[in-house]
Write a protein that holds these residues in place. Sequence first.
Motif, PDB file in Angstrom:
ATOM      1  N   ASP A  98     -32.355 -16.007 -36.524  1.00  0.00           N
ATOM      2  CA  ASP A  98     -31.833 -16.503 -35.251  1.00  0.00           C
ATOM      3  C   ASP A  98     -30.330 -16.665 -35.374  1.00  0.00           C
ATOM      4  N   LYS A 140     -34.495  -9.946 -22.795  1.00  0.00           N
ATOM      5  CA  LYS A 140     -35.650 -10.705 -23.291  1.00  0.00           C
ATOM      6  C   LYS A 140     -35.265 -11.460 -24.570  1.00  0.00           C
ATOM      7  N   PRO A 141     -34.237 -12.291 -24.480  1.00  0.00           N
ATOM      8  CA  PRO A 141     -33.677 -12.940 -25.669  1.00  0.00           C
ATOM      9  C   PRO A 141     -34.564 -14.103 -26.130  1.00  0.00           C
ATOM     10  N   ARG A 142     -34.333 -14.583 -27.355  1.00  0.00           N
ATOM     11  CA  ARG A 142     -35.048 -15.767 -27.846  1.00  0.00           C
ATOM     12  C   ARG A 142     -34.603 -17.008 -27.076  1.00  0.00           C
ATOM     13  N   ASP A 185     -33.130 -11.118 -29.439  1.00  0.00           N
ATOM     14  CA  ASP A 185     -34.408 -10.794 -30.091  1.00  0.00           C
ATOM     15  C   ASP A 185     -34.323  -9.341 -30.590  1.00  0.00           C
ATOM     16  N   LYS A 186     -34.707  -8.398 -29.770  1.00  0.00           N
ATOM     17  CA  LYS A 186     -34.669  -6.992 -30.221  1.00  0.00           C
ATOM     18  C   LYS A 186     -33.341  -6.315 -29.894  1.00  0.00           C
ATOM     19  N   ASN A 214     -30.415  -5.226 -32.070  1.00  0.00           N
ATOM     20  CA  ASN A 214     -29.969  -6.407 -32.814  1.00  0.00           C
ATOM     21  C   ASN A 214     -29.791  -6.042 -34.291  1.00  0.00           C
ATOM     22  N   LYS A 243     -38.865 -16.640 -24.751  1.00  0.00           N
ATOM     23  CA  LYS A 243     -39.819 -16.970 -25.787  1.00  0.00           C
ATOM     24  C   LYS A 243     -39.056 -17.316 -27.068  1.00  0.00           C
ATOM     25  N   ASN A 244     -39.661 -18.027 -27.963  1.00  0.00           N
ATOM     26  CA  ASN A 244     -39.132 -18.283 -29.301  1.00  0.00           C
ATOM     27  C   ASN A 244     -37.797 -19.040 -29.302  1.00  0.00           C
ATOM     28  N   PRO A 281     -32.250  -8.893 -36.835  1.00  0.00           N
ATOM     29  CA  PRO A 281     -33.397  -9.498 -36.145  1.00  0.00           C
ATOM     30  C   PRO A 281     -34.181 -10.478 -37.025  1.00  0.00           C
TER      31      PRO A 281
END
Lengths: 122, 122, 122, 122, 122, 122, 122, 122, 122, 122
Positions: free
Chosen positions: H18, H89-91, H50-51, H12, H116-117, H15
Amino acid sequence: MSDAKLLETFPNPAPHRDFLIDHTHHEFTSVCPMTGHPDFADITVRYVPDKTCVELKSLKLYFHAFRNQGIFFEAVTNKICDDLGKALKPRSLTIISKWKARGGFTSVVTAEWSGKNAKMTR
Amino acid sequence: MSDAKLLETFPNPAPHRDFLIDHTHHEFTSVCPMTGHPDFADITVRYVPDKTCVELKSLKLYFHAFRNQGIFFEAVTNKICDDLGKALKPRSLTIISKWKARGGFTSVVTAEWSGKNAKMTR
Amino acid sequence: MSDAKLLETFPNPAPHRDFLIDHTHHEFTSVCPMTGHPDFADITVRYVPDKTCVELKSLKLYFHAFRNQGIFFEAVTNKICDDLGKALKPRSLTIISKWKARGGFTSVVTAEWSGKNAKMTR
Amino acid sequence: MSDAKLLETFPNPAPHRDFLIDHTHHEFTSVCPMTGHPDFADITVRYVPDKTCVELKSLKLYFHAFRNQGIFFEAVTNKICDDLGKALKPRSLTIISKWKARGGFTSVVTAEWSGKNAKMTR
Amino acid sequence: MSDAKLLETFPNPAPHRDFLIDHTHHEFTSVCPMTGHPDFADITVRYVPDKTCVELKSLKLYFHAFRNQGIFFEAVTNKICDDLGKALKPRSLTIISKWKARGGFTSVVTAEWSGKNAKMTR
Amino acid sequence: MSDAKLLETFPNPAPHRDFLIDHTHHEFTSVCPMTGHPDFADITVRYVPDKTCVELKSLKLYFHAFRNQGIFFEAVTNKICDDLGKALKPRSLTIISKWKARGGFTSVVTAEWSGKNAKMTR
Amino acid sequence: MSDAKLLETFPNPAPHRDFLIDHTHHEFTSVCPMTGHPDFADITVRYVPDKTCVELKSLKLYFHAFRNQGIFFEAVTNKICDDLGKALKPRSLTIISKWKARGGFTSVVTAEWSGKNAKMTR
Amino acid sequence: MSDAKLLETFPNPAPHRDFLIDHTHHEFTSVCPMTGHPDFADITVRYVPDKTCVELKSLKLYFHAFRNQGIFFEAVTNKICDDLGKALKPRSLTIISKWKARGGFTSVVTAEWSGKNAKMTR
Amino acid sequence: MSDAKLLETFPNPAPHRDFLIDHTHHEFTSVCPMTGHPDFADITVRYVPDKTCVELKSLKLYFHAFRNQGIFFEAVTNKICDDLGKALKPRSLTIISKWKARGGFTSVVTAEWSGKNAKMTR
Amino acid sequence: MSDAKLLETFPNPAPHRDFLIDHTHHEFTSVCPMTGHPDFADITVRYVPDKTCVELKSLKLYFHAFRNQGIFFEAVTNKICDDLGKALKPRSLTIISKWKARGGFTSVVTAEWSGKNAKMTR
């Protein structure tokens, strides 16, 4: 009541040339002579002027006068064609009326005036 | 069941002139004779009247009568063309049917009646 | 693999008249023979039938058979034109393929079959 | 810098028939030679091939080479027409460039190559 | 005040070929000579150049000069046609003005210049 | 005659997650109980499944069964809502019917099923 | 002359549920009280019924009665809101009138009836 | 055969913030497991990274691998959601599939990954 | 020169209710203070009236007075907001100006008047 | 090469009020850092100004400077967001980039600047 005398004209500013004028009135309404319910149409006046052009405000008032008149699609299109043909004696003239949905139908009626010198109507 | 006798006519209000009438019915439905599933179309009747015009409400009832009839796209278009040709004996007549998506296809079928004096069908 | 034998026909219900049939398939896909990437098109079959019409479900299966075949835009349009021309021997036939964006380009390829009696293809 | 040598061809797969190919590039950009500001156009190449067709990826690279070249609307349209006419010697060829708004104007420039055997360009 | 002297030209880059240039100005405005209210139009200049092309920025300034001038739809269309015809002496020239709604009407006026060598105006 | 028993279901493939399914049928037709004339609608079934999803072909047959049934806009929308609510016991469910022009009106009727766990219906 | 007594109702077929009815009349016309010129609007009646629903044909006749009445945009929208609120006593009610171009303006007027139990008007 | 291992990612680039990425693939096709006929969809992948971000070419190849796989609308949407959720594993993550007409129906299926998030998904 | 005194009002016909009025003028034009070139916009006046409504013809004349005034997008939007806020003292007021393409940009500027009792501005 | 120093500002003409400015550039182009092929986007800058507004011509030149720069969709959107956030220190700021079709995908990237006093970004 509709009245051809409402139509006013002004002199053609370019009589040396065939040119095409296309006025579309988006707010025509008359009444169905069978049911009394209102009908709505877009009406296009497409013509090549000879000596005179139709004055736009007088054309609006001429159309407004049909508001509460009972008349069929086919008849009103031909009446407008006859009235404008007589008033303008244009080099060519076409009237196109496009009617809103009535009983699941939309309709278009197209009439051409058999004037003189008709050369350019695309 | 469809029935050409449902079609009614009225006298052409402007027989001195060739003019074009274009009625499009947006709610035609019949049934596929193979699968029994319903088909849907927009059907345009485009003609230059001679002595008579088709009455719009009778045309609607004539179309409604196909509702539960099993008939193919090509056959129904030609049948409407034949029925209206016989009923109106118009100066010209074209039938255009536009069918909704069936199996990834949309279809259009166009048939012209070989009447007399056909001059203006644009 | 595409196969002209998949095409089935039925007798023309109105052979006394030239009429136009227009089937558009919105879900055609084949594969680029260079890159192996999929291509997508809308394909229109427009014809005036003579003795036979193409059966719509068989036309769908004929098109599905190109799904994993590597073939260029120009070649597939001409192959469909040849296959349908041979199968139908129509009074006229046009194939139009409209291809989705590829590298910033959209493409349309149009081929006409040189049949007999070709009179009405508008 | 634009370069006609970037254009590659492949043999016409159906030379026995006149058929129409229509490639539209939606991402053409060059530079105004007066102001240095970028111009944007959709460019259509419409042709009937004779012995060869233009390879689509090479056509893309040929168009990309105009990216930083200063050239007027009228000149670039005629240059593309000349370059493709020479490369393909097609039966007919038309180039149409449609330019994005510039100073309240949109523009379209259309040029036809005077090739041999030009019969079908609709 | 409008002024034909504002129009500037540059040499036709491809005089060996008839090609079509089509500039549409989306921001034309003048004033109704009767009411003093503003009128708005899209104006298309479509021509096949002979020895010269019209320079686009000068065409914009020529159109801007009508901003506060009182002039009718029919007259302004013919004046633009005359001014550009004299300035360019093109192989062909058409002016099309499309006017925004006024009293429920939209209007289109089309005038062609009778130049020399007019061959391609589609 | 319409019949909730025509509806078939299959197990929800992702019961661990709330997800939204939105099926729109573009070919719904029933009959006006007053006039006997046909009505036409697009009907959307929007739901978050719980244990089962509705099978699409059975939904089509369930809708086809209304073809010759006389029923008002408001009643048919609520009946579909009740039938699907009972058959699916979804986490949420909305039915939206959009009706074609009738006497100059278009209509939309929207009903929500008061199920359990309703969390995501956007 | 407009008359709230023209409005007829029928019992709500699903009073156990809040559901939304949305009727849009595309053919409303009245007259400007200042100039006497006709005005045209699309009028939406959006409501959650309580004990009764408005009968569609009576709503059409209620709207037709404004045809020759001189009344401003703001006044007619609020009058329709008052009349339907009194006739239906709905759980919620919104009237939206969208007026055709007049002097370069289009207008939208939106009024909500402050009924009881208003929960779902999206 | 579809394969989550085809998905590749890159770090990303922002990061600390958002931000929302929305990729829509207009050329997804799979096969109906009941009939063997092809299905077509536009598929939107909407996520806040996310990452890592998904690499676009690998996403295309991942989608191409469904070409000849038999799988239902509901299942394929949830599978894509699961595969991308695990890979990124996205927000937040939403998958929307819009399916072309099938038996008179269009369908949309929407699934959200419970990451998450999740703060910004508009 | 623009002048807030041109604005005329009439008494709110329904002060007992919050209702929303939305007038969009499609023919606004002013002049860029930097270049002297004309700018064009659609301007929406959206407000909930308190004691008075703005008279539509006076609003048109108020807008016409900007025709030859040099003023930036941001400034003119805020000036209209201030002038109408002072003239109407509405329960709420929003001005939205949408500007035609200028140098490859389109722009929208939105300003809200901080009036009293602002409850319904959707 | 892109350069934040190209951005110029002018004082906010209405700092007493939160108002929204929305500039969309329809002619953004940069280059893919992997393939060297050009990318095209519409880029929207949406912000509530605090002490300064961005000058439109300088914003155009700032965007033009990306023309030959290799940069990914996600990176360029975040860079524009950072550069404008630093230059304007706005009350709020959102950047939206909408990318043309690339390999069958269209993409949208949206980034918000975490400024101070962010209240109105709709």
